[in-house]
Design a protein around this motif. Structure first.
Motif, PDB file in Angstrom:
ATOM      1  N   VAL A   1       4.800   6.423  -1.216  1.00  0.00           N
ATOM      2  CA  VAL A   1       5.520   6.807   0.002  1.00  0.00           C
ATOM      3  C   VAL A   1       6.830   6.032   0.109  1.00  0.00           C
ATOM      4  O   VAL A   1       7.824   6.538   0.599  1.00  0.00           O
TER       5      VAL A   1
ATOM      6  N   PHE B   1       0.837  -1.204   0.000  1.00  0.00           N
ATOM      7  CA  PHE B   1       0.000   0.000   0.000  1.00  0.00           C
ATOM      8  C   PHE B   1       0.875   1.258   0.000  1.00  0.00           C
ATOM      9  O   PHE B   1       0.627   2.201  -0.773  1.00  0.00           O
ATOM     10  N   MET B   2       1.926   1.253   0.822  1.00  0.00           N
ATOM     11  CA  MET B   2       2.801   2.440   0.872  1.00  0.00           C
ATOM     12  C   MET B   2       3.526   2.649  -0.459  1.00  0.00           C
ATOM     13  O   MET B   2       3.745   3.787  -0.884  1.00  0.00           O
TER      14      MET B   2
ATOM     15  N   LEU C   1       1.054   4.126  -2.837  1.00  0.00           N
ATOM     16  CA  LEU C   1       0.801   5.550  -2.582  1.00  0.00           C
ATOM     17  C   LEU C   1       2.035   6.410  -2.874  1.00  0.00           C
ATOM     18  O   LEU C   1       2.017   7.630  -2.650  1.00  0.00           O
TER      19      LEU C   1
ATOM     20  N   TRP D   1       0.523   7.646   8.552  1.00  0.00           N
ATOM     21  CA  TRP D   1       1.870   7.092   8.345  1.00  0.00           C
ATOM     22  C   TRP D   1       1.984   6.463   6.957  1.00  0.00           C
ATOM     23  O   TRP D   1       2.948   6.706   6.230  1.00  0.00           O
ATOM     24  N   MET D   2       0.981   5.651   6.619  1.00  0.00           N
ATOM     25  CA  MET D   2       1.041   4.971   5.313  1.00  0.00           C
ATOM     26  C   MET D   2       0.981   5.971   4.172  1.00  0.00           C
ATOM     27  O   MET D   2       1.487   5.698   3.082  1.00  0.00           O
ATOM     28  N   GLY D   3       0.372   7.136   4.426  1.00  0.00           N
ATOM     29  CA  GLY D   3       0.326   8.181   3.419  1.00  0.00           C
ATOM     30  C   GLY D   3       1.514   9.138   3.475  1.00  0.00           C
ATOM     31  O   GLY D   3       1.569  10.103   2.712  1.00  0.00           O
ATOM     32  N   GLY D   4       2.443   8.903   4.399  1.00  0.00           N
ATOM     33  CA  GLY D   4       3.667   9.693   4.429  1.00  0.00           C
ATOM     34  C   GLY D   4       3.686  10.832   5.429  1.00  0.00           C
ATOM     35  O   GLY D   4       4.527  11.723   5.349  1.00  0.00           O
TER      36      GLY D   4
END
Lengths: 204, 176
Positions: free
Chosen positions: A202, A196-197, A200, B66-69
């Protein structure tokens, strides 16, 4: 959502639709790497069944947290549209999250409530939503004005299209069946999070 | 360690250390002892601070961010931590999400509320049972070091961690 004013339906008037079919219809409309958080149980199993995407997060535990996780993603990446797929039993567990979403007003967030009036995965025990509790009315009363029941599949797709192009937050209520999911999500939480990261952007 | 007499108050050290570690999102359930820190992060546009209805909701938001930064610190009091065993065990630990929590410690060193005194005894055993890193901050001159190193280790090892603010540091809440 102006579609809502054109097609006002109550929970009782809304068509009972197939959860897997609705999930596929949603995923088919995602063309810009939108993030989707699948809530515990059948909500994320059907999301996986609709075809894995790198921008899907499958929540395997922590019942009720699909909306908060989606809000976190929406606050972190304001340019990306974010969807939460949450069951009625799960949302009943975390109703306060609707008020938090209403106060934060993330324009890029859409909550899809999958309501069959029951705790399906544990044997179909009746939830309060099956006895008259109207989660869309609760969403509106929580301050989320753009909340509505989808009258049928066509209305659902119109509402998703609005959530993809107009300023939210939105809440789409869907009456759904109690079918078993076609697939189960592989139970590997760290891999799900890592994928997922990367999806996205990230992690590289 | 620096001379404590020359140091800013604990909440200023904590706020500055959040900034140094790019902690920007502060979802919290309010607490009286945390008030100066809460007011500090609300007053500083570097931070985005807001209340949540429940602590586990705040943890979910921090996990998603967090997962989105975006890095977060979830603020709560001891009784709030008692609601979190399931979400730490089922989300933060297995998904390897470094959710950071700061707990103002109630239930000890002059507690007047019996419920707080009882629930406080569950806090460290739950953290230990989950094998989650936690540190109790008691001294002003150690505050910056412990907060900074705990954040760094959580991020580097992708593991949740908790910072407990002892009444020895904050003065606690000695009166109803």
């Amino acid at each position: 959502m102006s579609a809502i004013q054109n097609q006002p339906v109550s929970r009782d008037q809304a068509k009972v639709m197939r959860r897997a079919d609705l999930t596929r219809r949603l995923v088919a409309r995602l063309k810009h790497e939108e993030a989707v958080i699948g809530g515990i149980g059948f909500s994320n199993f059907d999301l996986f069944g609709a075809g894995h995407r790198a921008q899907n997060f499958y929540m395997l535990g922590s019942m009720g947290l699909a909306v908060p996780i989606a809000l976190g993603v929406a606050l972190a990446q304001k340019q990306r549209r974010v969807f939460a797929l949450e069951g009625d039993g799960s949302l009943l567990m975390q109703l306060g999250a609707l008020g938090t979403v209403a106060t934060q007003r993330p324009t890029n967030l859409c909550i899809v409530v999958l309501d069959n009036g029951a705790y399906q995965i544990t044997g179909g025990q009746m939830a309060a939503s099956g006895a008259g509790t109207d989660l869309i009315a609760i969403a509106r009363a929580s301050g989320l004005a753009q909340s509505a029941w989808a009258a049928d599949e066509t209305a659902f797709e119109e509402m998703v299209d609005r959530a993809l192009t107009e300023d939210g937050p939105f809440v789409i209520g869907c009456r759904i069946d109690n079918a078993r999911p076609e697939k189960q999500t592989p139970r590997d939480p760290s891999r799900i999070r890592d994928d997922f990261m990367r999806g996205l952007g990230v992690k590289k | 360690m620096p001379d404590a007499a020359a140091l800013p108050p604990w909440h200023q050290i904590v706020l500055d250390t959040f900034k140094q570690n790019d902690i920007r999102l502060i979802p919290y359930v309010p607490d009286n002892v945390l008030r100066p820190l809460i007011e500090g992060v609300h007053a500083d546009p570097f931070f985005h601070a807001f209340t949540c209805a429940r602590e586990e909701e705040a943890l979910g938001i921090a996990a998603g961010a967090w997962m989105g930064g975006l890095r977060s610190m979830v603020l709560m009091q001891t009784s709030g931590f008692a609601t979190l065993a399931n979400v730490i065990a089922s989300l933060a630990v297995p998904a390897q999400i470094p959710v950071l929590m700061m707990v103002s410690e109630r239930g000890t060193l002059g507690e007047f509320n019996q419920g707080q005194a009882l629930v406080a005894r569950t806090m460290r055993p739950v953290m230990d049972a989950l094998a989650m890193e936690h540190h109790t901050i008691t001294r002003l001159d150690e505050t910056g070091f412990i907060v900074d190193r705990t954040i760094r280790q959580a991020v580097a090892t992708q593991a949740p961690a908790t910072l407990i603010l002892s009444p020895l540091l904050t003065g606690g809440k000695a009166q109803p």
